[in-house]
Write an enzyme that holds these catalytic residues in place. Structure first.
Site, short mmCIF file in Angstrom:
data_model
loop_
_atom_site.label_atom_id
_atom_site.label_comp_id
_atom_site.label_asym_id
_atom_site.label_seq_id
_atom_site.Cartn_x
_atom_site.Cartn_y
_atom_site.Cartn_z
N ARG A 27 0.88 -1.19 0.00
CA ARG A 27 0.00 0.00 0.00
C ARG A 27 0.91 1.22 0.00
O ARG A 27 1.70 1.42 0.92
CB ARG A 27 -0.90 0.00 1.23
CG ARG A 27 -1.55 1.35 1.46
CD ARG A 27 -2.62 1.31 2.50
NE ARG A 27 -3.80 0.63 2.00
CZ ARG A 27 -5.00 0.69 2.56
NH1 ARG A 27 -5.18 1.41 3.65
NH2 ARG A 27 -6.03 0.04 2.05
N HIS A 48 -7.53 0.85 -6.22
CA HIS A 48 -7.72 -0.02 -5.05
C HIS A 48 -8.38 -1.33 -5.53
O HIS A 48 -9.55 -1.60 -5.22
CB HIS A 48 -8.58 0.70 -4.01
CG HIS A 48 -8.49 0.12 -2.63
ND1 HIS A 48 -7.71 -0.98 -2.33
CD2 HIS A 48 -9.09 0.49 -1.46
CE1 HIS A 48 -7.84 -1.25 -1.04
NE2 HIS A 48 -8.66 -0.38 -0.50
N GLN A 94 -10.11 -3.97 -3.03
CA GLN A 94 -11.39 -3.51 -2.51
C GLN A 94 -12.50 -3.79 -3.52
O GLN A 94 -13.57 -4.30 -3.17
CB GLN A 94 -11.32 -2.01 -2.21
CG GLN A 94 -12.63 -1.43 -1.75
CD GLN A 94 -13.00 -1.85 -0.34
OE1 GLN A 94 -12.21 -1.70 0.57
NE2 GLN A 94 -14.21 -2.37 -0.15
N ASP A 130 -17.37 7.33 -0.93
CA ASP A 130 -16.09 7.21 -0.25
C ASP A 130 -15.77 8.59 0.34
O ASP A 130 -16.44 9.58 0.02
CB ASP A 130 -15.01 6.77 -1.26
CG ASP A 130 -13.65 6.50 -0.62
OD1 ASP A 130 -13.57 6.35 0.61
OD2 ASP A 130 -12.64 6.44 -1.37
N CYS A 186 -16.28 1.72 1.06
CA CYS A 186 -15.09 0.89 1.34
C CYS A 186 -14.65 0.98 2.79
O CYS A 186 -13.98 0.09 3.29
CB CYS A 186 -13.95 1.30 0.42
SG CYS A 186 -13.52 3.05 0.55
N ARG A 213 -13.51 -8.59 2.33
CA ARG A 213 -12.09 -8.35 2.07
C ARG A 213 -11.28 -9.59 2.47
O ARG A 213 -10.34 -9.99 1.78
CB ARG A 213 -11.57 -7.13 2.86
CG ARG A 213 -12.24 -5.81 2.58
CD ARG A 213 -11.96 -5.26 1.20
NE ARG A 213 -10.55 -5.06 0.91
CZ ARG A 213 -9.79 -4.04 1.33
NH1 ARG A 213 -10.32 -3.10 2.09
NH2 ARG A 213 -8.52 -3.94 1.00
N1 CP Z 1 -11.10 -0.09 2.74
C1 CP Z 1 -9.82 -0.18 3.13
O1 CP Z 1 -8.90 -0.41 2.33
O2 CP Z 1 -9.64 -0.06 4.47
P1 CP Z 1 -8.24 0.13 5.21
O3 CP Z 1 -7.69 1.48 4.81
O4 CP Z 1 -8.60 0.06 6.67
O5 CP Z 1 -7.30 -0.97 4.80
N1 NVA Z 2 -10.06 6.83 -1.03
C1 NVA Z 2 -9.64 6.33 0.26
C2 NVA Z 2 -9.83 4.84 0.35
C3 NVA Z 2 -9.45 4.25 1.68
C4 NVA Z 2 -9.64 2.78 1.72
C5 NVA Z 2 -8.19 6.69 0.49
O1 NVA Z 2 -7.37 6.52 -0.42
O2 NVA Z 2 -7.86 7.16 1.59
#
Ligand code: CP
Ligand code: NVA
Length: 324
Positions: free
Chosen positions: A117, A144, A147, A239, A279, A307
């Site tokens: 990530r 993502h 997700q 989101d 998400c 997930r």
């Molecule tokens: N939705 C998601 O990716 O959650 P986290 O940021 O908690 O991993």
């Molecule tokens: N759009 C959000 C998604 C988190 C899972 C971010 O990137 O923070």
């Protein structure tokens, strides 16, 4: 003919090495991931052991925070008989300037897979290019994919179909909007994205989605009008208004985004049996009101649970010896 992902079979071998973007995947490969995840969910609920990754190690590199991604990958590989290493980017030499390509080559000598990530999509691509082991995109500023695979699974469980449904994404043209544009159009889900001026999705991703839609029949609508997007939708998705790394800009964003809040009034334009998805993490009273996210149409916690099952499927297909 209706889509039966509980008994999905394909003759085509699964040949993907990485999950960097779902754009690299065919509809068949996505179906295989979905059916594997549904099967693993059934096994886990029934207490049937499934140690398909016995002794295998997953490295998890994080340069951003996470609850769901971190915990579900870690618990998931444990349930598959393997184990995970949490690698905070600040604690490994990558954070002190060791190159991504050297990191990739070194980690490939120890591990069986890497989940990362980070901010830049190009960094994930670079890691994948130089790794001899699978690399999984656990979120970038652009995409993502993990997700969205869990989201497609959740939609299928609730609707018993994918192709021909309509999903409305309301809010910021961010990584979630991009991955939904790709994921939905790969499987024939019509998608309408409503964002304020200045916060529209990446044009290249929109073009990719339109190309995908030509193959699968999925329509792509990009608009500034949230009501137009939600009208007749089977799924309403939102989101956060400021993603990780954009927190300082939040105050400037609120006035642009307030008309895009998913509240009961906006949700009422969707089909009577529409589901609400997010998400997570969510901010109540910002992108969604509590009566929607905590209301009867919300499936956000099933979505979060999925997930786990989907990440297990991704790891089994990418890291397992058997390619189903
Ligand atoms: N939705 C998601 O990716 O959650 P986290 O940021 O908690 O991993
Ligand atoms: N759009 C959000 C998604 C988190 C899972 C971010 O990137 O923070």
């Amino acid at each position: 003919m209706s889509l039966d992902l509980y008994n999905y079979r394909t003759e085509k071998p699964f040949t993907q090495k990485n999950l960097v973007t779902l754009q690299d995947y065919s509809r068949d490969e996505i179906y295989l991931l979905l059916s594997t995840a549904l099967d693993l969910k059934k096994k886990q609920k029934a207490g049937i052991p499934h140690p398909y990754l016995s002794g295998k190690a997953l490295g998890m590199i994080f340069t951003k925070a996470s609850t769901r991604t971190r915990v579900s990958f870690e618990v998931g590989i444990h349930q598959l008989g393997g184990y995970a290493l949490y690698l905070n980017a600040g604690d490994i030499q990558l954070g002190r300037g060791e190159t991504i390509s050297d990191t990739a080559r070194v980690l490939s000598r120890y591990l069986d897979g890497i989940m990362i990530r980070t901010f830049k999509q190009q960094d994930v691509e670079e890691l994948a290019k130089h790794s001899s082991i699978p690399v999984i995109n656990g979120l970038t500023d652009l995409l993502h994919p993990c997700q969205v695979l869990a989201d497609l699974m959740t939609i299928y469980e609730n609707k018993g179909a994918l192709s021909g449904l309509k999903l409305a994404f309301i809010g910021d043209g961010n990584n979630m909007s991009h991955s939904l544009l790709i994921g939905c159009t790969k499987v024939g889900i019509h998608i309408s994205v409503a964002c304020p001026e200045g916060y529209m999705p990446n044009q290249k991703i929109v073009e990719m989605a339109r190309e995908n839609g030509k193959e699968t029949g999925a329509n792509v609508i990009i608009t500034h009008d949230p009501v137009e997007a939600v009208c007749n939708a089977d799924v309403v998705y939102t989101d956060v208004w400021a993603s990780m790394g954009q927190e300082k800009d939040f105050k400037n964003r609120v006035e642009h985004f307030m008309p895009y809040q998913v509240n009961n009034k906006l949700f009422s334009y969707a089909k009577h049996d529409a589901i609400f998805m997010h998400c997570l993490p969510a901010h109540r009273s910002e992108e969604v009101t509590a009566d929607v996210i905590d209301g009867p149409h919300s499936v956000v916690f099933d979505e979060a649970e999925n997930r786990l099952h989907m990440h297990k499927a991704i790891m089994v297909l990418l890291m397992g010896d058997r390619k189903e």
